[in-house]
Scaffold this active site. Structure first.
Site, mmCIF file in Angstrom:
data_model
loop_
_atom_site.group_PDB
_atom_site.id
_atom_site.type_symbol
_atom_site.label_atom_id
_atom_site.label_comp_id
_atom_site.label_asym_id
_atom_site.label_seq_id
_atom_site.Cartn_x
_atom_site.Cartn_y
_atom_site.Cartn_z
ATOM 1 N N ASP A 1 0.836 -1.204 0.000
ATOM 2 C CA ASP A 1 0.000 0.000 0.000
ATOM 3 C C ASP A 1 0.873 1.257 0.000
ATOM 4 O OD1 ASP A 1 0.821 -0.217 2.618
ATOM 5 O OD2 ASP A 1 -1.175 0.000 3.512
ATOM 6 N N SER A 2 2.204 1.060 0.025
ATOM 7 C CA SER A 2 3.134 2.171 -0.228
ATOM 8 C C SER A 2 2.867 2.768 -1.605
ATOM 9 C CB SER A 2 4.582 1.675 -0.139
ATOM 10 O OG SER A 2 4.765 0.516 -0.925
ATOM 11 N N ASP B 1 -0.995 -6.108 -0.125
ATOM 12 C CA ASP B 1 -1.361 -5.462 1.141
ATOM 13 C C ASP B 1 -2.860 -5.262 1.251
ATOM 14 O OD1 ASP B 1 0.536 -4.871 3.057
ATOM 15 O OD2 ASP B 1 1.320 -3.160 1.940
ATOM 16 N N LYS C 1 -1.172 -9.341 3.002
ATOM 17 C CA LYS C 1 -0.431 -8.877 4.175
ATOM 18 C C LYS C 1 -1.296 -7.890 4.929
ATOM 19 C CE LYS C 1 3.218 -5.851 3.914
ATOM 20 N NZ LYS C 1 2.715 -4.710 4.693
ATOM 21 N N GLU D 1 -1.367 -5.407 8.744
ATOM 22 C CA GLU D 1 -0.546 -4.845 9.817
ATOM 23 C C GLU D 1 -1.160 -5.120 11.185
ATOM 24 O OE1 GLU D 1 0.170 -0.672 9.045
ATOM 25 O OE2 GLU D 1 0.909 -1.072 7.018
ATOM 26 N N GLU E 1 9.238 -4.258 10.682
ATOM 27 C CA GLU E 1 9.627 -2.947 10.144
ATOM 28 C C GLU E 1 10.064 -2.005 11.263
ATOM 29 O OE1 GLU E 1 6.956 -1.078 7.339
ATOM 30 O OE2 GLU E 1 8.139 0.774 7.342
#
Ligand code: KIV
Length: 267
Positions: free
Chosen positions: A46-47, A85, A115, A117, A184
């Protein structure tokens, strides 16, 4: 390896000690190039919201954005494992939303895993998605979707109490069924400790050399991000100068009437 990689291949790499290489990709041509180079895993991160779409953070990214970019990546039919993501608000509301959105990324996007978070507090979500036979990669430490709670992109787990909590998060996501976990922005000794404790692979970004693999954002390693370059990034190329030189030459040649020549024309 002539066939496409699976989560089993990625997990085997931890056992054999072969480092796992991961890069982000958001489109077809970059995916083709990095796959030809032999990357193990491609993360449709999602960057994309920051490095591609120009947002200040990842929060505005939608499931439809992730679907668009995942399709562009999977159309390249990479041998690398494709992980997408789950963007902000696609799994935090309830388990039904999480299942539907993870399912869409696989069914409509062609992702092979997702993925998300978070640590111990997202284990129910990880379990719900894994129960649908969708592999999940967890992501703990500096989690960009929590930027407002963290008060910025700050290294996490520096104090012993926080470090202990991150170790518990790592064990919790493993227990919930995650096949791998991104670490991270955490101290390298803590990343080493987590890597030793876990049986699933750890993929580090700003987490030092002791992780089982490494991930970086493709735009960062190519020097394409002018806004901000974190300490943990190594620039492996200067695509900005390459693109800028090509564009400047094109403008100059068209202005001077040097392009197109007869050779670029039809008779
Ligand atoms: O969105 C992303 O690209 C990521 C990686 C940098 C881990 O989450």
């Amino acid at each position: 390896m002539n066939r496409a990689k699976t989560i089993l291949d990625i997990q085997k790499m931890k056992a054999t000690g072969e480092k796992i290489t991961v890069l982000t990709s958001y489109d077809y041509p970059f995916t083709r190039i990095m796959d030809e180079c032999g990357i193990d895993m491609i993360l449709v991160g999602d960057s994309v919201g920051v490095v591609f779409a120009g947002h200040d953070n990842t929060l505005p990214v939608t499931v439809d954005d992730m679907l668009y970019h995942t399709r562009a990546v999977t159309r390249a039919r990479p041998k690398a494992l494709v992980v997408t993501d789950m963007p902000f608000l696609s799994y935090q509301t309830d388990l039904r939303d999480a299942r539907i959105n993870a399912g869409r990324l696989v069914k409509e996007g062609g992702a092979e895993a997702v993925k998300l978070e978070g640590g111990a507090h997202v284990t129910d979500t990880i379990r719900a998605i894994v129960d649908m036979d969708i592999p999940v990669m967890a992501h703990i430490g500096l989690t960009p979707q929590s930027i407002h709670r963290m008060g910025g992109y700050k290294v996490q787990g520096k104090k012993e109490e926080q470090a202990q909590r991150l170790l518990e998060d790592a064990l919790a996501v493993q227990e919930a069924g995650a096949f791998a976990v991104v670490l991270e922005g955490i101290p390298l000794t803590l990343a080493g400790r987590i890597t030793t404790e876990l049986s699933i692979p750890t993929i580090g970004i700003g987490a030092g050399p002791h992780c089982d693999g490494q991930v970086l954002v493709i735009h960062d390693i190519l020097g394409l991000c002018e806004k901000y370059s974190p300490k943990f990034v190594k620039r492996y190329g200067d695509a900005r100068t390459l693109i800028s030189d090509a564009v400047a030459s094109y403008i100059s040649e068209v202005k001077k009437g040097e392009f197109p020549t007869e050779g670029h024309s039809f008779s």
